[in-house]
Design an enzyme around this catalytic site. Structure first.
Site: not given
Length: 391
Positions: A17, A19-20, A45, A58, A170, A235, A243-244, A249-250, A270, A274, A276
């Site tokens: 995918h 995003d993944k 990123e 960074e 997915k 598909f 798809d970008a 985003r997941k 990260k 971090k 997060d």
């Protein structure tokens, strides 16, 4: 009066995918930095569209990283070996924009620097951890099954047991619960998989139901369970061509599938300074041990931090009425027996290691892997004793 059907749904995605794919690239770069310099500061990123990949962010490290090479190796490992699939590892373009970490942020994280002279949190924010007794992994059943479906798709593709599968895909699982929160059955199961052209829909449906859905979900399937396989009918076009993709985003796929809240910060790319990432991992560790100890059937932990400050500014515990002892006593146990300061979290969970690439797909939680130290339940016996619960 007819009882209301309580349905909870969660989704997962395969490594291919878009995003993944970006999450995996970001964590591959992080791991390479940690291999060479375990004190690397990384916030990277990745974005992708068509035949291009953009890496930006960074990084402060003693390591030398050939980022284009890491990007291409990751794309190849995922399975994008043919431009028809949506991107191709050898011919894609790679654009890099990375600078050093801001010195203003760095001084709040580096021990001995900054206003408070200790290793503080790398950012402000809220992080959540969750556990429940739906499954032996103490994860919600919908996300547990969704991950297993997506992983099975990838395994069958890589082993060529279904030869026409392509990397993108997915899944989604809707579980019916009773009024007490106990899972009853699978109501609807959705699997969408990229495939070669010329493959008829009926064949794909038959193969996916027989080789993917039934082996994974068999104990939850009944005569009324609904299956949707490639519900658009085809598909073929997938990956970044269709798809970008973008890192982070997941985030609900990465955590608990919508059961249990999320603070908003992504994990991939990260380093563990971090919060997060590291505080979300310790929050899962705390919640899982509380449920494993029998103190509650469900537990959600919220931690909140201020940048540059070591101690959390708040700790909040929610057990949804399933707790066997008062919440204030649970909080006392948490503060007494679990590390909550960034340096202590990193040390306790041994996070300065190149273990993050494999966290990026199929969930950061509920995995049986010794490197996933936040999945241990090594404090459950102690907590049970301290809570005064019977053995």
């Amino acid at each position: 009066m007819t009882k209301r059907k309580i349905l909870i749904s969660s989704e997962s995605v395969t490594e291919g995918h878009p995003d993944k794919m970006c999450d995996l690239i970001s964590d591959a770069i992080l791991d390479e930095a940690l291999i060479q310099d375990k004190y690397s500061r990384v916030a990277v990123e990745t974005g992708t569209k068509n035949g291009g990949v953009m890496v930006f962010g960074e990084m402060t490290t003693k390591a030398y990283i050939d980022i284009p090479q890491v990007v291409r190796a990751t794309i190849k490992k995922i399975g994008y070996t043919n431009a028809e699939y949506g991107i191709e590892w050898e011919t894609c373009s790679v654009w890099v924009q990375i600078t050093e970490q801001s010195p203003d942020i760095s001084q709040g994280v580096s021990e001995g620097d900054g206003l408070h002279k200790e290793q503080g949190a790398g950012d402000q924010g809220m992080m959540y951890g969750y556990a429940c007794n739906d499954t032996k992994e103490l994860m919600p059943l919908p996300i547990s099954l969704a991950h297993k479906l997506s992983k099975k798709l990838s395994e069958l593709r890589k082993k060529k047991e279904i030869t026409y599968l392509r990397p993108d895909g997915k899944s989604q699982v809707s579980i019916e619960y009773d009024e007490k929160g106990k899972p009853l059955r699978a109501d609807t199961i959705v699997v969408s998989t990229q495939h070669d052209s010329g493959i008829v829909h009926n064949r794909i449906t038959k193969d996916v139901i027989e080789k993917v859905i039934r082996p994974i979900c068999k104990e939850w399937i009944d005569k009324d369970t609904i299956f949707h396989v490639n519900p658009t009918g085809a598909f073929i076009r997938g990956g970044p061509y269709a798809d970008a993709g973008l890192t982070g985003r997941k985030i609900i796929v990465d955590t608990y599938g919508g059961i249990g809240r999320h603070g908003g910060g992504a994990f991939s790319g990260k380093d563990p300074t971090k919060v997060d990432r590291s505080a979300a991992y310790i929050a899962r560790y705390i919640a899982k041990n509380i449920v494993a100890a029998g103190i509650a059937d469900k537990c959600e932990i919220q931690l909140a931090y201020a940048i540059g400050i070591a101690d959390p500014v708040s700790v909040n515990i929610e057990c949804y009425g399933t707790n066997k002892i008062p919440i204030d006593k649970i909080e006392k146990l948490v503060r007494e027996f679990f590390p909550l300061r960034p340096r202590d979290i990193i040390n306790h969970l041994n996070l300065r290691r190149p273990i993050f690439y494999k966290t990026a797909s199929y969930g950061h939680f509920g995995r049986d892997d010794p490197d996933f130290t936040w999945e241990k339940i090594d404090k459950a016996v102690l907590l049970k004793k301290e809570a005064g619960l019977k053995k």
